[in-house]
Design an enzyme around this catalytic site. Structure first.
Site, short mmCIF file in Angstrom:
data_model
loop_
_atom_site.label_atom_id
_atom_site.label_comp_id
_atom_site.label_asym_id
_atom_site.label_seq_id
_atom_site.Cartn_x
_atom_site.Cartn_y
_atom_site.Cartn_z
N GLY B 58 33.66 36.31 28.91
CA GLY B 58 34.11 37.85 28.89
C GLY B 58 33.02 38.44 30.43
CB SER B 59 33.64 42.24 30.90
OG SER B 59 33.18 43.26 31.89
CB SER B 60 31.58 40.36 36.21
OG SER B 60 32.26 41.47 36.72
CB VAL B 61 30.08 44.83 33.02
CG1 VAL B 61 29.36 46.48 33.38
CG2 VAL B 61 31.35 45.29 34.04
#
Lengths: 384, 130
Positions: B58-61
């Site tokens: 999922g997201s790099s955040v």
């Protein structure tokens, strides 16, 4: 990964906590991508700006490091959550606005240029061929590697920040190799920007680090950007190599059937309540083209247009902004369709857009349905 | 074959899952409790564990989430993965959580509830202590 004596000393904490943290991030990134050393970079572009995505932890972290940290190289910034000039027109709570402004202040304090743009390759001068950079925004990393003759990893928010603070990045495969063992053969006739966005999305799923692409005709800027945006959304791939690839490369066709699969995955509505244009943000040539397409016409529903502030300022001088506002457009700078807090599922059921990247995030993060159409189709159907 | 992405030492109990973890949105930032009903760690806290899982997704955040749980004292003591991904790598690096990548075979050998010691500077690096 081999470190120089100075890099080792930073990692041990002898140059302060911030440098130690930055080198820890670079070493972890380097080990994860099998890099043998760090190399200098000349430009970093950071993601992790929108309060919608980084939240309180991100805001507090940036506020903490901003007391001591300073960037070592030119550093530019992704979009944030809103355009301060017209944020009062949108139903955004005061906490969001104040946290977002704190994030903005922190970045400015550490010396970052507050460009709030996901298209740094269009609004800044491109350095000479082969220059090493560190771009976190995925469409920008792909554009830089594929069209601008720059070299970057597909950075994470933290690895790009670490590169900004140290002026270095791991020498990973994307920075040195120019080959891929997968070739996608473009087989769809008469493509528009939506087709190229879907091709990019497909390529991102098929490839790992880079892909060869064959069968492309001459593309305009809008189409190139759509392809980069699409690929950045679906996978880890960060470079297009234009051509057939070697004889050993595995061939995969992007045909009508594959295109319909992508369309079926991302298009979830017959029509939209509002229209959004820009993810990636629109550049000046796209604003100019849109203005001429809208001559004598106006939108039948709300149309939000996302563009960098510098582009909006130029467009204002030339008179495009007036024309577009007359045609019913809302023009927003500093923010983007992608992960915008300005489109809320309590107010909007579905959105019409020509952006594959926008569609993916509207659907998955904002929870609204998406109606995908090319720009020319949008103008035909939605204006009078 | 082992690879150390973030150095450090830790002693603790293995909490293992065969499912990848999407840190953004599925791990509570304050408590470290997994909130994804479809995950086999659902309802469990990853706090103070040696978390063994295939990789982050999922997201790099999601890297910000790892930093967040560490700031709230709800983070694992160390993480052990089968595959390197930049979200977990940079999140652990920032939060200073030791992170090792191990072979498929070694990954399979870890058992829930095992006591293990992680010391990336020692010869063994990872050893079972009970």
């Amino acid at each position: 990964m081999e470190l120089t004596r100075e890099e080792e000393s930073a990692l041990k904490g002898e140059q302060g906590e911030i440098m130690q943290m930055a080198y820890r991030i670079l070493v972890a990134t380097g080990e994860a991508t099998d890099a043998e050393k760090l190399i200098p970079i000349e430009w970093a572009h950071l993601s992790g700006v929108n309060y919608n995505t980084i939240g309180d932890a991100g805001e507090e972290f940036l506020s903490g490091i901003s007391r001591d940290a300073k960037v070592k190289v030119k550093t530019t910034l992704n979009p944030m959550g809103f355009d301060i000039d017209n944020v009062s027109d949108y139903n955004l709570d005061a906490n969001f606005i104040s946290k977002q402004l704190s994030i903005r202040n922190s970045y400015e304090k550490i010396g970052v240029t507050p460009s709030f743009s996901c298209i740094p390759y269009e609004i800044f001068d491109i350095p000479k061929d082969g220059t090493q950079v560190a771009f976190a925004e995925s469409n920008a990393a792909i554009h830089a590697n594929s069209y601008d003759n720059l070299k970057t990893n597909k950075e994470s928010a933290f690895s790009a920040l670490a590169s900004a603070l140290t002026g270095k990045s791991p020498y990973s495969s994307l920075r040195k190799d120019d080959s891929s063992n997968i070739t996608i053969r473009m087989k769809v006739d008469n493509p528009n920007e939506l087709t190229y966005g879907m091709l990019g999305f497909f390529a991102g799923k098929v490839g790992d680090i880079s892909v060869n692409i064959s069968g492309l005709k001459k593309m305009d800027n809008r189409q190139c950007k759509a392809m980069c945006g699409g690929m950045g959304t679906s996978g880890t791939c960060a470079k297009f190599l234009f051509g057939e690839g070697g004889p050993d490369s595995e061939k995969v066709d992007f045909d009508e059937k594959e295109m319909q699969n992508v369309y079926g995955e991302l298009n979830t509505a017959e029509k939209g309540d509002i229209i959004t244009l820009g993810s990636p943000q629109l550049g000046l040539d796209e604003i100019s083209d849109l203005t001429s397409k809208l001559k004598g016409r106006s939108f039948k529903k709300r149309c939000m247009i996302f563009t960098p502030r510098t582009v909006k300022d130029q467009a204002k001088k030339i008179g495009y902004v007036n024309e577009l506002e007359r045609a019913g457009c809302e023009i927003l700078s500093d923010c983007c369709t992608c992960l915008t807090p300005l489109i809320n599922k309590n107010d909007v059921d579905s959105v019409t857009t020509n952006s594959i990247k926008g569609a993916f995030y509207l659907k998955n993060s904002n929870g609204v349905d998406v109606n995908l159409k090319s720009l020319s189709q949008i103008i035909e159907d939605e204006t009078r | 074959m082992r690879k150390i992405l973030v150095k450090g030492t830790a002693k603790g109990t293995v909490l293992k899952t065969e499912m990848p973890i999407n840190f953004l949105g599925t791990v509570d930032k304050k408590t470290g409790i997994v909130s994804d009903k479809n995950h086999d760690l659902f309802g469990k806290s990853i706090k103070d564990s040696i978390l063994v899982f295939p990789s982050g997704v999922g997201s790099s955040v999601g890297a910000y989430t790892i930093y967040s749980i560490k700031s709230n004292n709800a983070a694992p003591l160390a993480m052990i993965c089968r595959k390197a991904d930049l979200t977990v790598a940079t999140g652990c690096a920032l939060a200073n959580i030791p992170l090792a990548i191990v072979s498929e075979k070694e990954f399979l050998s870890f058992q829930n509830g095992q006591r293990i010691s992680v010391d990336t500077e020692s010869e063994d690096m990872i050893s079972i202590i009970g």
